[in-house]
Motif scaffolding. Structure first.
Motif, PDB file in Angstrom:
ATOM      1  N   HIS A 123      64.571 -88.410  33.770  1.00 37.83           N
ATOM      2  CA  HIS A 123      63.610 -88.900  32.774  1.00 37.83           C
ATOM      3  C   HIS A 123      63.531 -90.423  32.838  1.00 37.83           C
ATOM      4  N   ARG A 124      64.683 -91.058  32.766  1.00 38.45           N
ATOM      5  CA  ARG A 124      64.699 -92.520  32.685  1.00 38.45           C
ATOM      6  C   ARG A 124      64.155 -93.144  33.957  1.00 38.45           C
ATOM      7  N   GLU A 125      64.542 -92.583  35.112  1.00 40.43           N
ATOM      8  CA  GLU A 125      64.080 -93.163  36.373  1.00 40.43           C
ATOM      9  C   GLU A 125      62.553 -93.108  36.482  1.00 40.43           C
ATOM     10  N   GLN A 140      77.298 -80.043  31.712  1.00 42.49           N
ATOM     11  CA  GLN A 140      77.237 -81.460  31.330  1.00 42.49           C
ATOM     12  C   GLN A 140      76.564 -82.309  32.405  1.00 42.49           C
ATOM     13  N   LEU A 198      68.534 -86.189  32.272  1.00 41.12           N
ATOM     14  CA  LEU A 198      68.168 -87.380  31.500  1.00 41.12           C
ATOM     15  C   LEU A 198      68.002 -88.594  32.416  1.00 41.12           C
ATOM     16  N   THR A 199      68.835 -88.666  33.458  1.00 40.38           N
ATOM     17  CA  THR A 199      68.676 -89.764  34.427  1.00 40.38           C
ATOM     18  C   THR A 199      67.304 -89.680  35.083  1.00 40.38           C
ATOM     19  N   TRP A 225      61.515 -94.518  42.448  1.00 43.11           N
ATOM     20  CA  TRP A 225      61.750 -94.215  41.031  1.00 43.11           C
ATOM     21  C   TRP A 225      60.631 -93.359  40.457  1.00 43.11           C
ATOM     22  N   ILE A 274      63.620 -81.332  27.882  1.00 44.83           N
ATOM     23  CA  ILE A 274      65.067 -81.532  27.718  1.00 44.83           C
ATOM     24  C   ILE A 274      65.690 -80.339  26.995  1.00 44.83           C
ATOM     25  N   ILE A 303      68.345 -99.496  36.190  1.00 42.28           N
ATOM     26  CA  ILE A 303      69.469 -98.569  36.350  1.00 42.28           C
ATOM     27  C   ILE A 303      70.421 -99.155  37.393  1.00 42.28           C
ATOM     28  N   GLU A 320      60.377 -92.888  34.024  1.00 40.94           N
ATOM     29  CA  GLU A 320      59.739 -93.745  33.019  1.00 40.94           C
ATOM     30  C   GLU A 320      59.798 -95.214  33.446  1.00 40.94           C
ATOM     31  N   ILE A 321      60.940 -95.615  33.974  1.00 43.52           N
ATOM     32  CA  ILE A 321      61.044 -96.995  34.461  1.00 43.52           C
ATOM     33  C   ILE A 321      60.167 -97.172  35.702  1.00 43.52           C
ATOM     34  N   GLU A 381      73.115 -84.586  32.258  1.00 45.50           N
ATOM     35  CA  GLU A 381      73.173 -85.994  32.663  1.00 45.50           C
ATOM     36  C   GLU A 381      72.125 -86.279  33.741  1.00 45.50           C
ATOM     37  N   MET A 392      54.654 -96.299  27.677  1.00 44.71           N
ATOM     38  CA  MET A 392      55.877 -96.152  28.480  1.00 44.71           C
ATOM     39  C   MET A 392      57.107 -96.654  27.724  1.00 44.71           C
TER      40      MET A 392
END
Lengths: 409, 409
Positions: free
Chosen positions: A210-212, A200, A207-208, A244, A186, B37, A214-215, A204, B176
């Protein structure tokens, strides 16, 4: 060097030139972002541990094919050379390169955690990070391991008595290494974005991603426990999770980040990335699972049938279960529900994947997804005003995700 | 409600009012950033796993004292009410609150990983995240655990046969969960910063905090193997590590982020945060280690001497080693070098911490560090043009990190 080669390198058409820049940038960035912070006083006996983490971060970063970084840079170059685009400064391409490297660094961190979660001792044919870190400090955790000194005075640890009970310290260090690489990715993306357009939107999207992922990893831990008596559900669950767990950072984010770095508006970049990247990413994961059973281990660096041995629930398995005779289905279910599968069982299961048509079905799935991504690519060429040359290069960068023999099906 | 209480709440002087806002924001943000998400289709059998992760994220987020969030908000309020500052909009204080919550979310994620690394089954008196997740899915990993259904039809898992061999799946999910919370904290901080002044500096400081703590954790894994024959080295190493592992996110980042959110220039915010936060954070960690041996377990929620039982190498131990007789020193070294310490050994070690003057020495260290942070606070009051009321509130927010009986020493 011929002139056209030089020109190719200068405008980034030659992936091998990009790869060597990517390799050296990754090594430099990883060293910079995983080591001591400026002005940090490291108390003496702890320096050895931190140095090992930095060194392991560099080792774990080596050996990737860099497909994701190349796709990012190709998307960037394509948009920069589109009709009507203004030519960016050289310094901006360097920032786009760092952004491409940030995706690779993110992947490295995710794989370090993945290997701990799956208890995998090997990665790309070498000891995985937590195993390597465990053996580096084996003499701390277990006095059975002695420090050996060679004639020149340099020290190595005798790990001949190394067993899995020594691995707990390595796992702890591996968890922290994965965390450090995630943060580093990051920071690298953020610093790279500062002089790029859409800074920006880049953060965004990063980070999206990253989250996708990880989920997606969490969902993947659920797939491992899908009951085997409902193959349709297993196919839906697997493909749903691939979007994902894999497509997110393998194909969608690289295209989106490359386009944003070139100044493409967020809505357009997002639509193109989802269109091309979703189906391409799913095809990539299916091809990866297929290679596990049809390829020789020299090609992939992994033993044939490794996924089967580990009991991984794949689309191949679901397709085989769907079409198997009752007896074969019962055999498959019993084999996957037991704790281990013997080499003989692995061979027989590969045979069943073939005889039930599951392998052929995967080829068809991959071909269909690939064609779908090409339809989206054609649409994106229009929306983004790409030149024919740029469209060709983007096509090639996408094609690298699928083994050539599968593209023709 | 008396008028002055209302006014206190409105301008954020009453920490209990802030705490209830912080609690509800943390719960809402954690739910939002650790779940599915928007537009995500969750394949059926995986939804249970993702829901458990989100639920565990919320459970793990509960029960903190929120000292870090309160310090962030107090620093923000102090700078906003300084002489010559323009009064910020209410919406900005909400963003500053979210930024304060982001630090707490980061801590929660770090503790989830920390408990896996240390193999700790308990956190704040409840099962730690990976243990709770392991028991939720125990029936998946081990058929010995049955799913029980009560009269109302709701299901629970019988974990009476639960043992540590079931914990591997929980550890995977816990890794996780920690990753997801780390990413969530950055997304929360980034979104909060967008309408605040110094948005870029806020993200930079937040990512620096991440890196410092992660590297601090690595160094801490080194401290555990500092040889015991050099107490001076152990003191230097421990205090050196506290700066990164603890002070970074406990006191330095809260002050820096709160000041930046109020628009204070980066150089000033950084200097004030380092000045006040470094010594305050070290004092906090020393006090925490001291409470482990002098406090009753009702006060801390942890059994007395827990650090000693785990063999944690503390400044208390180093001070005891420095001043012990040869016989007592030999006893301490033998006790800390063995794998476990019995309750009798723990009691005798606490006795030695007292008789060697190590406990008194820690009190002195804490007092000295506390006074040093107060000198820096006085300097910051000048540099930042704080009103006497703001200075008082900042003093109180700092004092909450040290038990009152130690402040007077």
């Amino acid at each position: 060097m011929h002139l056209h080669m030089l020109v190719d390198i200068l405008i980034g058409m030659d992936p091998s030139a990009d790869i060597s820049v990517i390799e050296s940038r990754i090594d430099r960035l990883v060293k910079q972002y995983t080591g001591a912070i400026d002005g940090m006083t490291i108390p003496h006996p702890c320096a050895a541990v931190l140095n090992s983490i930095t060194e392991q971060a560099r080792i774990s970063s080596q050996g990737g094919k860099r497909l994701r970084a190349l796709l990012t840079l190709t998307a960037y170059d394509a948009a920069c050379s589109s009709y009507g685009a203004s030519i960016p400064k050289d310094s901006q391409r360097l920032c786009a390169t760092d952004l491409a490297c940030a995706i690779e660094v993110f992947q490295t961190g995710a794989l370090v955690h993945d290997d701990i979660i799956d208890d995998s001792d090997l990665r790309r044919g070498k000891p995985s990070a937590h195993i390597n870190l465990a053996s580096t400090f084996a003499h701390w955790t277990n006095p059975l391991h002695q420090v050996l000194q060679d004639a020149s005075g340099s020290e190595t640890v005798d790990t001949s008595a190394f067993d899995s009970s020594d691995s707990s310290y390595g796992k702890g260090l591996g968890i922290m290494l994965g965390d450090i690489l995630a943060t580093a990715s990051i920071e690298i993306a953020r610093n790279a974005s500062q002089t790029l357009p859409k800074a920006q939107e880049i953060i965004e999207a990063f980070l999206t991603m990253h989250r996708e992922v990880e989920i997606g990893q969490v969902l993947d831990l659920g797939v491992e426990h899908v009951p085997l008596n409902n193959p349709t559900q297993l196919v839906t669950a697997s493909l749903g999770v691939f979007r994902w767990k894999t497509a997110s950072y393998t194909t969608i984010a690289p295209i989106e980040l490359g386009l944003l770095a070139a100044g493409v508006k967020q809505v357009k970049a997002h639509a193109a990335a989802q269109g091309i990247g979703m189906s391409l990413g799913l095809a990539f994961q299916l091809a990866d699972d297929l290679l596990d059973v049809v390829s020789d281990s020299e090609h992939t660096g992994k033993p044939v049938g490794g996924d089967i041995r580990e009991g991984k629930r794949t689309v191949l398995l679901a397709d085989a279960l769907s079409n198997a005779s009752d007896a074969d289905r019962a055999y498959l279910i019993a084999a996957y529900e037991s704790r281990n599968r013997s080499p003989e069982q692995v061979s027989r299961i590969i045979g069943l994947f073939d005889s039930t048509g599951a392998i052929e079905r995967s080829r068809e799935r991959i071909g269909k997804l690939w064609r779908s991504s090409q339809v989206s690519l054609a649409a994106a060429v229009q929306t983004l005003n790409l030149t024919p040359e740029a469209a060709d290069r983007l096509y090639n960068a996408c094609a690298r995700f699928i083994p050539p023999e599968l593209l023709e099906s």
